[in-house]
Scaffold this active site. Sequence first.
Site, PDB file in Angstrom:
ATOM      1  N   GLY A 154      -2.886   3.627  -3.051  1.00 39.33           N
ATOM      2  CA  GLY A 154      -2.705   2.484  -3.933  1.00 39.33           C
ATOM      3  C   GLY A 154      -2.673   1.219  -3.097  1.00 39.33           C
ATOM      4  O   GLY A 154      -2.068   1.190  -2.021  1.00 39.33           O
ATOM      5  N   SER A 176       0.840  -1.187   0.000  1.00 42.24           N
ATOM      6  CA  SER A 176       0.000   0.000   0.000  1.00 42.24           C
ATOM      7  C   SER A 176       0.880   1.243   0.000  1.00 42.24           C
ATOM      8  O   SER A 176       1.962   1.245   0.589  1.00 42.24           O
ATOM      9  CB  SER A 176      -0.908  -0.003   1.241  1.00 42.24           C
ATOM     10  OG  SER A 176      -1.817   1.067   1.202  1.00 42.24           O
ATOM     11  N   ASP A 177       0.413   2.275  -0.667  1.00 46.25           N
ATOM     12  CA  ASP A 177       1.123   3.548  -0.665  1.00 46.25           C
ATOM     13  C   ASP A 177       0.092   4.660  -0.770  1.00 46.25           C
ATOM     14  O   ASP A 177      -0.964   4.474  -1.378  1.00 46.25           O
ATOM     15  CB  ASP A 177       2.110   3.638  -1.823  1.00 46.25           C
ATOM     16  CG  ASP A 177       3.074   4.792  -1.642  1.00 46.25           C
ATOM     17  OD1 ASP A 177       3.977   4.662  -0.791  1.00 46.25           O
ATOM     18  OD2 ASP A 177       2.912   5.816  -2.310  1.00 46.25           O
ATOM     19  N   GLN A 178       0.403   5.793  -0.165  1.00 44.94           N
ATOM     20  CA  GLN A 178      -0.559   6.888  -0.134  1.00 44.94           C
ATOM     21  C   GLN A 178       0.135   8.221  -0.379  1.00 44.94           C
ATOM     22  O   GLN A 178       1.251   8.445   0.091  1.00 44.94           O
ATOM     23  CB  GLN A 178      -1.240   6.923   1.237  1.00 44.94           C
ATOM     24  CG  GLN A 178      -2.306   7.975   1.362  1.00 44.94           C
ATOM     25  CD  GLN A 178      -2.933   7.962   2.742  1.00 44.94           C
ATOM     26  OE1 GLN A 178      -2.284   8.269   3.722  1.00 44.94           O
ATOM     27  NE2 GLN A 178      -4.194   7.585   2.803  1.00 44.94           N
TER      28      GLN A 178
END
EC number: 3.6.1.-
Length: 194
Positions: free
Chosen positions: A105, A68-70
Amino acid sequence: MPRLILASTSPWRRALLEKLTIPFECAAPDVDETPMPGEAPRQLVLRLAQAKAQSLAARFPNHLIIGSDQICVLDGEITGKPLTEEKARQQLAKASGNIVTFYTGLALYNSASGHLQTEVEPFDVHFRHLSEAEIDDYVRKEHPLHCAGSFKSEGLGIALFERLEGRDPNTLIGLPLIALCQMLRREGFNPLQQ
């Protein structure tokens, strides 16, 4: 049944995944998070979420790996972690009365089969108009120097907002659990039946 790996050392993502009461381990991904020239926010978080999940495949060859990425976007520009109180005040002043969009994501990689699922979840934060004194007090009390956008929605940051818009409130903290549950079910891993 493959075991679950969270490709993150974030205590917030760990706490979110713990809500599902399913066993998992955390591992630190080794990924260069530098944006590529001209890369749009959605493309960036999707690429990084996928890279984080796939970077652990060799270490965990029979697992479901969550990446996950933000990022935070205001006026079309990526807003990073402020790191200083002055920068935090500047970011909050710019956000005052505006909409900040978070793009998260999410990737679920089955390292045994090579099957990859990805999604980008947007989440809009409508800031109310903030006075300089409110911004100063918030930064002093919450010290949000390592938070994109200079606030913690899970804490006092909620007092900065007029409205929140998105499919899943967990997205704002960094892990869209509704989308993750859908991905896990497609892999035959139902969180309700573990």
